[in-house]
Scaffold this active site. Structure first.
Site, PDB file in Angstrom:
ATOM      1  N   THR A  28       0.849  -1.205   0.000  1.00  0.00           N
ATOM      2  CA  THR A  28       0.000   0.000   0.000  1.00  0.00           C
ATOM      3  C   THR A  28       0.880   1.249   0.000  1.00  0.00           C
ATOM      4  O   THR A  28       1.949   1.239   0.631  1.00  0.00           O
ATOM      5  CB  THR A  28      -0.883  -0.001   1.265  1.00  0.00           C
ATOM      6  N   GLY A  29       0.401   2.302  -0.653  1.00  0.00           N
ATOM      7  CA  GLY A  29       1.120   3.581  -0.582  1.00  0.00           C
ATOM      8  C   GLY A  29       1.392   4.159  -1.954  1.00  0.00           C
ATOM      9  O   GLY A  29       1.002   3.583  -2.978  1.00  0.00           O
ATOM     10  N   SER A  82       6.483  -1.123  -0.077  1.00  0.00           N
ATOM     11  CA  SER A  82       7.466  -0.094   0.215  1.00  0.00           C
ATOM     12  C   SER A  82       7.650   0.014   1.730  1.00  0.00           C
ATOM     13  O   SER A  82       7.216  -0.872   2.481  1.00  0.00           O
ATOM     14  CB  SER A  82       7.004   1.233  -0.387  1.00  0.00           C
ATOM     15  N   ALA A  83       8.283   1.095   2.184  1.00  0.00           N
ATOM     16  CA  ALA A  83       8.512   1.294   3.620  1.00  0.00           C
ATOM     17  C   ALA A  83       8.650   2.788   3.883  1.00  0.00           C
ATOM     18  O   ALA A  83       8.905   3.574   2.965  1.00  0.00           O
ATOM     19  CB  ALA A  83       9.781   0.575   4.049  1.00  0.00           C
ATOM     20  N   LYS A  94       6.959   0.670   8.880  1.00  0.00           N
ATOM     21  CA  LYS A  94       5.892   0.740   7.892  1.00  0.00           C
ATOM     22  C   LYS A  94       4.604   1.154   8.592  1.00  0.00           C
ATOM     23  O   LYS A  94       4.510   1.093   9.800  1.00  0.00           O
ATOM     24  CB  LYS A  94       5.683  -0.627   7.224  1.00  0.00           C
ATOM     25  N   GLY A  95       3.629   1.566   7.786  1.00  0.00           N
ATOM     26  CA  GLY A  95       2.343   1.921   8.379  1.00  0.00           C
ATOM     27  C   GLY A  95       1.978   3.375   8.206  1.00  0.00           C
ATOM     28  O   GLY A  95       0.946   3.812   8.709  1.00  0.00           O
ATOM     29  N   GLY A  96       2.808   4.119   7.463  1.00  0.00           N
ATOM     30  CA  GLY A  96       2.467   5.511   7.166  1.00  0.00           C
ATOM     31  C   GLY A  96       1.104   5.600   6.496  1.00  0.00           C
ATOM     32  O   GLY A  96       0.370   6.576   6.665  1.00  0.00           O
ATOM     33  N   GLU A 103      -0.301  -5.659   6.003  1.00  0.00           N
ATOM     34  CA  GLU A 103       1.029  -5.757   5.383  1.00  0.00           C
ATOM     35  C   GLU A 103       1.880  -6.788   6.115  1.00  0.00           C
ATOM     36  O   GLU A 103       2.615  -7.563   5.500  1.00  0.00           O
ATOM     37  CB  GLU A 103       1.715  -4.382   5.409  1.00  0.00           C
ATOM     38  N   LYS A 121      14.439   6.839   1.929  1.00  0.00           N
ATOM     39  CA  LYS A 121      13.946   5.940   2.981  1.00  0.00           C
ATOM     40  C   LYS A 121      15.069   5.188   3.706  1.00  0.00           C
ATOM     41  O   LYS A 121      14.812   4.519   4.707  1.00  0.00           O
ATOM     42  CB  LYS A 121      12.972   4.915   2.375  1.00  0.00           C
TER      43      LYS A 121
HETATM   44  C1  5RP Z   1       1.620   1.834   4.185  1.00  0.00           C
HETATM   45  C2  5RP Z   1       3.093   1.616   4.182  1.00  0.00           C
HETATM   46  C3  5RP Z   1       3.860   2.170   3.031  1.00  0.00           C
HETATM   47  O1  5RP Z   1       4.653   1.171   2.506  1.00  0.00           O
HETATM   48  C4  5RP Z   1       4.741   3.297   3.514  1.00  0.00           C
HETATM   49  O2  5RP Z   1       3.937   4.235   4.223  1.00  0.00           O
HETATM   50  C5  5RP Z   1       5.465   3.986   2.360  1.00  0.00           C
HETATM   51  O3  5RP Z   1       4.535   4.706   1.611  1.00  0.00           O
HETATM   52  P1  5RP Z   1       4.905   5.558   0.327  1.00  0.00           P
HETATM   53  O4  5RP Z   1       5.179   4.585  -0.790  1.00  0.00           O
HETATM   54  O5  5RP Z   1       3.665   6.373   0.076  1.00  0.00           O
HETATM   55  O6  5RP Z   1       6.096   6.411   0.632  1.00  0.00           O
HETATM   56  O7  5RP Z   1       3.662   1.040   5.055  1.00  0.00           O
HETATM   57  O8  5RP Z   1       1.021   1.387   5.371  1.00  0.00           O
END
Ligand code: 5RP
Length: 220
Positions: A28-29, A82-83, A94-96, A103, A121
């Site tokens: 996700t993201g 991603s992370a 993770k978890g933004g 996940e 990152k």
């Molecule tokens: C979502 C996540 C995403 O992998 C993380 O927040 C990175 O997001 P982005 O690709 O928008 O930088 O852990 O829960």
């Protein structure tokens, strides 16, 4: 600096790891949005996907990729996500995007976790990015108090309900020198669904989008 170019670069590089006839675990993201776009060019080759969030499910379906219910699977070949931060042991925050629990389930099931990130990152020590924790709503005050005892500064993420119907706290000011024990400690608090530290299940391959092209790091 606009990092979208590097996110996109990493997302498209992940296509090299997609094999015909497989089911792909999809994170996700914003980076994953690029990946779903890329994956759509291979949609006739793959069997389908399992998804870590309602938002990714919608995007996958929009691209004509079949999304299967995760509950019917006990393992997967590959997970691409991603992370928010990743260290040189390939442990992550993770978890933004609030999808950390699903996940983590998919990451645990996958034989190979490929993390796709832009170069921003990469960190030496995790914790500059506030650490997300998904919690059962009634545990908000209790878990917050316990996190303060651990030296963190928890903030309730306003207006966010996870796909599992829970809430998120983001923990600031944590300098995570021992991610494995921190993950265990936070996960053991009653009311915590999961913490967004991916230390015991770290990534296997990291694809980093950089000015010089893709940098690939593989677990030793
Ligand atoms: C979502 C996540 C995403 O992998 C993380 O927040 C990175 O997001 P982005 O690709 O928008 O930088 O852990 O829960």
């Amino acid at each position: 600096m606009n990092l979208n170019k590097f996110k996109k670069q990493a997302a498209w590089a992940a296509l090299d790891y997609i094999y015909p006839g497989t089911i792909i675990g999809v994170g996700t993201g914003t980076t994953i949005c690029y990946f779903i776009e890329a994956l759509s060019t291979k949609k006739d080759l793959i069997y389908g996907a399992v998804s870590s969030s309602n938002s990714s499910t919608l995007l996958l379906q929009k691209q004509g990729i079949e999304v299967f219910n995760l509950k019917n699977f006990s393992s997967l070949t590959i997970y691409i996500d991603s992370a928010d931060e990743i260290n040189n042991h390939m442990q992550m925050i993770k978890g933004g995007g609030a999808a950390l629990t699903r996940e983590k389930i998919i990451a645990a099931m996958a034989k190979q976790f490929i993390c796709i990130v832009d170069k921003s990152k990469i960190v030496n020590v995790l914790g500059n990015f506030p650490l997300p924790i998904e919690i059962i709503p009634m545990a908000l005050s209790y878990v917050s108090k316990e996190i303060i005892k651990m030296g963190g500064n928890p903030k309730y993420r306003k207006n966010v309900i996870t796909d599992n119907g829970n809430i998120i706290i983001d923990v600031y000011d944590m300098f995570i020198t021992d991610p494995l024990s921190m993950e265990k400690k936070i996960n053991s608090l009653p009311g915590v669904v999961t913490v967004g530290l991916f230390a015991s299940r770290s990534a296997d391959i990291v694809l980093i989008g950089t000015q010089q092209g893709i940098k690939t790091i593989k677990k030793q």
